[in-house]
Design an enzyme around this catalytic site. Structure first.
Site, PDB file in Angstrom:
ATOM      1  N   GLY A 194      51.579  38.532  36.920  1.00 53.43           N
ATOM      2  CA  GLY A 194      52.003  39.213  38.134  1.00 53.43           C
ATOM      3  C   GLY A 194      51.664  38.412  39.374  1.00 53.43           C
ATOM      4  O   GLY A 194      51.223  37.260  39.304  1.00 53.43           O
ATOM      5  N   PRO A 195      51.857  39.004  40.547  1.00 51.37           N
ATOM      6  CA  PRO A 195      51.617  38.295  41.806  1.00 51.37           C
ATOM      7  C   PRO A 195      50.194  37.754  41.941  1.00 51.37           C
ATOM      8  O   PRO A 195      49.997  36.662  42.465  1.00 51.37           O
ATOM      9  CB  PRO A 195      51.906  39.361  42.866  1.00 51.37           C
ATOM     10  N   GLU A 222      63.503   5.007  17.936  1.00 45.73           N
ATOM     11  CA  GLU A 222      63.895   3.678  17.489  1.00 45.73           C
ATOM     12  C   GLU A 222      64.252   3.673  16.003  1.00 45.73           C
ATOM     13  O   GLU A 222      65.191   2.991  15.571  1.00 45.73           O
ATOM     14  CB  GLU A 222      62.764   2.671  17.748  1.00 45.73           C
ATOM     15  N   LEU A 260      55.382  38.848  24.667  1.00 44.85           N
ATOM     16  CA  LEU A 260      55.393  37.459  25.127  1.00 44.85           C
ATOM     17  C   LEU A 260      55.997  36.514  24.098  1.00 44.85           C
ATOM     18  O   LEU A 260      55.513  35.406  23.885  1.00 44.85           O
ATOM     19  CB  LEU A 260      53.974  36.994  25.496  1.00 44.85           C
ATOM     20  N   ASP A 293      52.448  46.512  31.170  1.00 41.01           N
ATOM     21  CA  ASP A 293      53.685  46.239  30.431  1.00 41.01           C
ATOM     22  C   ASP A 293      53.502  46.196  28.921  1.00 41.01           C
ATOM     23  O   ASP A 293      54.477  46.359  28.178  1.00 41.01           O
ATOM     24  CB  ASP A 293      54.283  44.894  30.875  1.00 41.01           C
ATOM     25  N   ARG A 333      60.591  30.096  27.902  1.00 42.29           N
ATOM     26  CA  ARG A 333      59.419  30.302  27.048  1.00 42.29           C
ATOM     27  C   ARG A 333      59.406  29.317  25.883  1.00 42.29           C
ATOM     28  O   ARG A 333      58.369  28.756  25.533  1.00 42.29           O
ATOM     29  CB  ARG A 333      59.410  31.736  26.503  1.00 42.29           C
ATOM     30  N   ARG A 379      62.655  36.353  22.181  1.00 39.83           N
ATOM     31  CA  ARG A 379      63.518  37.313  21.493  1.00 39.83           C
ATOM     32  C   ARG A 379      64.991  37.151  21.875  1.00 39.83           C
ATOM     33  O   ARG A 379      65.867  37.324  21.045  1.00 39.83           O
ATOM     34  CB  ARG A 379      63.098  38.754  21.816  1.00 39.83           C
TER      35      ARG A 379
END
Length: 368
Positions: free
Chosen positions: A291-292, A55, A214, A210, A194, A217
């Site tokens: 992961g799963p 506003e 996180l 891995d 992200r 990039r």
């Protein structure tokens, strides 16, 4: 003014509010349009936490003496604030500038507002119309609403899945690092995801295999803080993710950097504990890139709101199966990316569910 006209301008105000998608959290996204005789004469949106509200931006484009305001309508996607926070109350500004009609997209569930802004405007002589049944307004601020209505962040699951249903390809016993399932075409989009959320969460297995950073990039934008689920202390304190000054860890190894926040949880309550802690930090949303097993845990507990399944084009012939979504999950749409695609789902039990969710749109370019 008829409802069709009000809906037309409110949808334009909602589109304006999307411009604040990157830097407003934990505040909501808000847009405002001032309309005089069927023409927009000023527009604004909330662009930055601590900055001017929508506003204020819109009215700031008009001279204080502009006589059109008394016969104009202000379309605001969320109830104007009625308290002194980081900025003065917008209700006072609207009244001081002589705006006599205000259309509000929805009431603000924040207990500091919660209808008091509408009441103050009406008490000051303004005509106020509330479009509380407009689904787009709730979807726009689903993260904000989740915090105030359910007391937890909005949870987005992201998983890369091969066309034959695997979320991690077969590995040699000593093989480390991420094994891509989708093409690089999707990487920029997932990094934009992200930047849209305040936190990014993975399990211990992802950190061990891995060693991810996180971070954002492949796109420019805000950096979410990382969250690691490691109830059995499997990760190394030298993992790259622990270099982030805002990292939160459930469990974790000994000798973590002093800046790391380590949580403990009762058996079977890890996810609830983490989400409760994030809520205390005013974290409105979390992207789960685990992961799963990690994604599957959120699905089994019902603690998920959106799922974005990135489907590759090359079968892996085995590996770790992708976590199945429950049959009641609603598909919002599909976007192709070369030979890959993204499938968007929503949990119908989520707080903002209103019978349907809008079709997904591709992420907008991030600010430089």
């Amino acid at each position: 003014m008829d409802r069709t006209t009000d809906l037309h301008w409110m949808r334009k105000a909602l589109a304006l509010a999307e411009n604040g998608r990157w830097n407003t959290a934990p505040n909501p996204r808000v847009g405002c349009i001032i309309v005089h005789e069927g023409v927009s004469i000023a527009e604004g949106w909330h662009a930055q936490l601590g900055g001017a509200h929508a506003e204020v931006h819109a009215l700031g484009k008009l001279e204080p003496s502009d006589e059109r305001l008394s016969s104009s309508t202000a379309y605001v996607t969320l109830e104007p604030c009625n308290h002194h926070g980081r900025t003065p109350p917008c209700t006072a500004l609207l009244m001081d500038r002589g705006v006599r009609r205000i259309v509000v997209g929805m009431k603000d569930p924040d207990p500091r507002v919660a209808g008091s802004g509408i009441d103050r405007l009406r008490a000051g002589g303004a005509q106020v119309t509330v479009l509380d049944d407009l689904p787009g307004g709730r979807w726009l601020n689903r993260r904000f609403l989740s915090a105030h209505e359910r007391g937890r962040p909005w949870v987005v699951l992201k998983c890369a899945i091969s066309p034959d249903g695997y979320a991690d390809p077969p590995r040699n016993r000593q093989e480390q690092g991420s094994l891509p399932i989708t093409s690089d075409t999707l990487k920029k989009l997932t990094h934009q995801w992200r930047a849209e959320e305040q936190a990014i969460l993975v399990g211990a297995g992802t950190v061990v295999v891995d060693n991810p950073r996180l971070d954002v990039r492949e796109a420019s934008g805000p950096q979410p803080f990382p969250v690691v689920l490691d109830p059995h202390g499997r990760t190394s304190p030298q993992s790259l993710v622990y270099q982030h000054p805002g990292v939160v860890v459930l469990g974790g190894p000994r000798n973590l950097p002093k800046h790391a926040v380590q949580l403990e949880a009762p058996v079977g309550a890890a996810l609830e504990t983490v989400l409760a802690h994030l809520h205390q930090l005013d974290c409105r949303s979390v992207l789960v890139e685990g992961g799963p097993k990690t994604c599957g845990g959120f699905i089994e507990s019902g603690l998920w709101d959106e799922a974005r399944w990135c489907i590759g084009s090359t079968p892996t012939g085995g590996g770790i199966p992708a976590p199945p979504l429950p049959p009641e999950a609603k598909m919002r749409g599909v976007h192709p990316f070369g030979n890959d695609q993204v499938r968007y789902f929503v949990n119908p039990n989520s707080a903002v569910w209103a019978g349907h969710a809008p079709a997904p749109t591709l992420a907008l370019p991030l600010p430089a």
